[in-house]
Design a protein around this motif. Structure first.
Motif, PDB file in Angstrom:
ATOM      1  N   GLU A  30       0.856  -1.196   0.000  1.00  0.00           N
ATOM      2  CA  GLU A  30       0.000   0.000   0.000  1.00  0.00           C
ATOM      3  C   GLU A  30       0.880   1.230   0.000  1.00  0.00           C
ATOM      4  O   GLU A  30       1.975   1.211   0.566  1.00  0.00           O
ATOM      5  CB  GLU A  30      -0.886   0.021   1.249  1.00  0.00           C
ATOM      6  CG  GLU A  30      -1.876  -1.113   1.311  1.00  0.00           C
ATOM      7  CD  GLU A  30      -2.744  -1.058   2.563  1.00  0.00           C
ATOM      8  OE1 GLU A  30      -2.513  -0.171   3.433  1.00  0.00           O
ATOM      9  OE2 GLU A  30      -3.638  -1.899   2.682  1.00  0.00           O
ATOM     10  N   GLN A  32       2.226   4.491   1.362  1.00  0.00           N
ATOM     11  CA  GLN A  32       2.265   5.217   2.634  1.00  0.00           C
ATOM     12  C   GLN A  32       2.198   6.709   2.375  1.00  0.00           C
ATOM     13  O   GLN A  32       1.500   7.433   3.053  1.00  0.00           O
ATOM     14  CB  GLN A  32       3.550   4.906   3.400  1.00  0.00           C
ATOM     15  CG  GLN A  32       3.565   3.583   4.081  1.00  0.00           C
ATOM     16  CD  GLN A  32       4.796   3.461   4.971  1.00  0.00           C
ATOM     17  OE1 GLN A  32       5.879   3.968   4.662  1.00  0.00           O
ATOM     18  NE2 GLN A  32       4.641   2.770   6.073  1.00  0.00           N
ATOM     19  N   SER A  48       4.325   0.010   1.598  1.00  0.00           N
ATOM     20  CA  SER A  48       4.556  -0.917   2.708  1.00  0.00           C
ATOM     21  C   SER A  48       3.551  -2.059   2.664  1.00  0.00           C
ATOM     22  O   SER A  48       2.466  -1.942   2.101  1.00  0.00           O
ATOM     23  CB  SER A  48       4.445  -0.188   4.050  1.00  0.00           C
ATOM     24  OG  SER A  48       3.125   0.254   4.256  1.00  0.00           O
ATOM     25  N   ARG A  49       3.984  -3.127   3.285  1.00  0.00           N
ATOM     26  CA  ARG A  49       3.109  -4.277   3.546  1.00  0.00           C
ATOM     27  C   ARG A  49       3.595  -4.857   4.855  1.00  0.00           C
ATOM     28  O   ARG A  49       4.752  -5.262   4.974  1.00  0.00           O
ATOM     29  CB  ARG A  49       3.203  -5.307   2.423  1.00  0.00           C
ATOM     30  CG  ARG A  49       2.362  -6.520   2.713  1.00  0.00           C
ATOM     31  CD  ARG A  49       2.261  -7.458   1.562  1.00  0.00           C
ATOM     32  NE  ARG A  49       1.592  -8.675   2.011  1.00  0.00           N
ATOM     33  CZ  ARG A  49       1.160  -9.619   1.222  1.00  0.00           C
ATOM     34  NH1 ARG A  49       1.322  -9.499  -0.085  1.00  0.00           N
ATOM     35  NH2 ARG A  49       0.581 -10.692   1.718  1.00  0.00           N
ATOM     36  N   ASP A  50       2.737  -4.870   5.838  1.00  0.00           N
ATOM     37  CA  ASP A  50       3.107  -5.315   7.179  1.00  0.00           C
ATOM     38  C   ASP A  50       4.307  -4.490   7.653  1.00  0.00           C
ATOM     39  O   ASP A  50       4.243  -3.273   7.633  1.00  0.00           O
ATOM     40  CB  ASP A  50       3.359  -6.823   7.215  1.00  0.00           C
ATOM     41  CG  ASP A  50       2.155  -7.626   6.714  1.00  0.00           C
ATOM     42  OD1 ASP A  50       1.031  -7.290   7.125  1.00  0.00           O
ATOM     43  OD2 ASP A  50       2.338  -8.550   5.907  1.00  0.00           O
ATOM     44  N   ASP A  51       5.409  -5.135   8.050  1.00  0.00           N
ATOM     45  CA  ASP A  51       6.584  -4.412   8.538  1.00  0.00           C
ATOM     46  C   ASP A  51       7.582  -4.065   7.438  1.00  0.00           C
ATOM     47  O   ASP A  51       8.621  -3.477   7.716  1.00  0.00           O
ATOM     48  CB  ASP A  51       7.310  -5.236   9.610  1.00  0.00           C
ATOM     49  CG  ASP A  51       6.486  -5.376  10.877  1.00  0.00           C
ATOM     50  OD1 ASP A  51       5.640  -4.493  11.149  1.00  0.00           O
ATOM     51  OD2 ASP A  51       6.679  -6.377  11.601  1.00  0.00           O
ATOM     52  N   CYS A  52       7.299  -4.449   6.204  1.00  0.00           N
ATOM     53  CA  CYS A  52       8.215  -4.194   5.093  1.00  0.00           C
ATOM     54  C   CYS A  52       7.897  -2.836   4.463  1.00  0.00           C
ATOM     55  O   CYS A  52       6.764  -2.589   4.043  1.00  0.00           O
ATOM     56  CB  CYS A  52       8.091  -5.294   4.047  1.00  0.00           C
ATOM     57  SG  CYS A  52       9.178  -5.070   2.634  1.00  0.00           S
ATOM     58  N   VAL A  73       9.854 -13.364   5.136  1.00  0.00           N
ATOM     59  CA  VAL A  73       8.407 -13.609   5.089  1.00  0.00           C
ATOM     60  C   VAL A  73       8.056 -14.704   6.082  1.00  0.00           C
ATOM     61  O   VAL A  73       8.777 -15.691   6.194  1.00  0.00           O
ATOM     62  CB  VAL A  73       7.974 -14.062   3.668  1.00  0.00           C
ATOM     63  CG1 VAL A  73       6.504 -14.418   3.628  1.00  0.00           C
ATOM     64  CG2 VAL A  73       8.296 -13.014   2.636  1.00  0.00           C
ATOM     65  N   GLU A  74       6.968 -14.537   6.784  1.00  0.00           N
ATOM     66  CA  GLU A  74       6.409 -15.624   7.582  1.00  0.00           C
ATOM     67  C   GLU A  74       5.376 -16.328   6.716  1.00  0.00           C
ATOM     68  O   GLU A  74       4.507 -15.680   6.149  1.00  0.00           O
ATOM     69  CB  GLU A  74       5.741 -15.074   8.849  1.00  0.00           C
ATOM     70  CG  GLU A  74       6.717 -14.492   9.837  1.00  0.00           C
ATOM     71  CD  GLU A  74       6.026 -13.952  11.086  1.00  0.00           C
ATOM     72  OE1 GLU A  74       4.868 -14.332  11.354  1.00  0.00           O
ATOM     73  OE2 GLU A  74       6.654 -13.135  11.763  1.00  0.00           O
ATOM     74  N   PHE A  79       2.322 -17.015   0.951  1.00  0.00           N
ATOM     75  CA  PHE A  79       2.665 -15.848   0.127  1.00  0.00           C
ATOM     76  C   PHE A  79       2.800 -16.272  -1.337  1.00  0.00           C
ATOM     77  O   PHE A  79       2.284 -15.602  -2.237  1.00  0.00           O
ATOM     78  CB  PHE A  79       3.967 -15.213   0.635  1.00  0.00           C
ATOM     79  CG  PHE A  79       4.385 -13.998  -0.123  1.00  0.00           C
ATOM     80  CD1 PHE A  79       3.660 -12.822  -0.055  1.00  0.00           C
ATOM     81  CD2 PHE A  79       5.527 -14.023  -0.916  1.00  0.00           C
ATOM     82  CE1 PHE A  79       4.054 -11.696  -0.761  1.00  0.00           C
ATOM     83  CE2 PHE A  79       5.930 -12.914  -1.618  1.00  0.00           C
ATOM     84  CZ  PHE A  79       5.190 -11.740  -1.538  1.00  0.00           C
TER      85      PHE A  79
END
Length: 127
Positions: A30, A32, A48-52, A73-74, A79
């Motif tokens: 997305e 920022q 950003s996406r999550d903490d990235c 990645v978790e 993913f």
């Protein structure tokens, strides 16, 4: 002793529409924020996406095309499935098991940059 913080890579882009299609529509990032010095100036934006967090820049002095970034990645299997389910016209990445002990999904952006999403191979795959 000084403590280092997170790294924010700057990746070169040449076409805003293609950057949005790849980073937002395909990878699920997305916006920022966006910045231009004036209406005719190059775009500099953070996605950003999550903490990235990645910075994308049209400024010729900010970055060299062809950079590579590794992103942890978790649940890499989920993913990978998310990306392949999109049937993106320009990339159908595989889920690789390189010999250095990770599981990886690697994809090139429209500007020659390479993004290597990885998870330690010891992580259990999603059922």
């Amino acid at each position: 002793m000084p403590k280092l913080g997170a790294v924010t890579p700057i990746l070169r882009m040449f076409d805003i529409a293609k950057a949005r299609e790849f980073y937002l529509d395909f990878l699920g990032f997305e916006v920022q924020w966006e910045h231009r010095f004036d209406d005719n100036a190059p775009l500099y934006m953070a996605v950003s996406r999550d903490d990235c967090v990645l910075h994308l820049s049209e400024h010729h002095g900010d970055a060299s095309p062809g950079s590579a970034v590794r992103i942890r990645v978790e649940n890499i299997a989920a993913f990978h499935r998310e990306l392949t389910d999109k049937k993106y016209r320009f990339a159908r990445p595989g889920l690789e098991n390189p010999p250095w002990g990770t599981r990886e999904v690697s994809v090139g952006d429209p500007f020659g940059n390479r993004l290597h999403f990885y998870e330690d191979a010891g992580s259990p795959p999603e059922a």
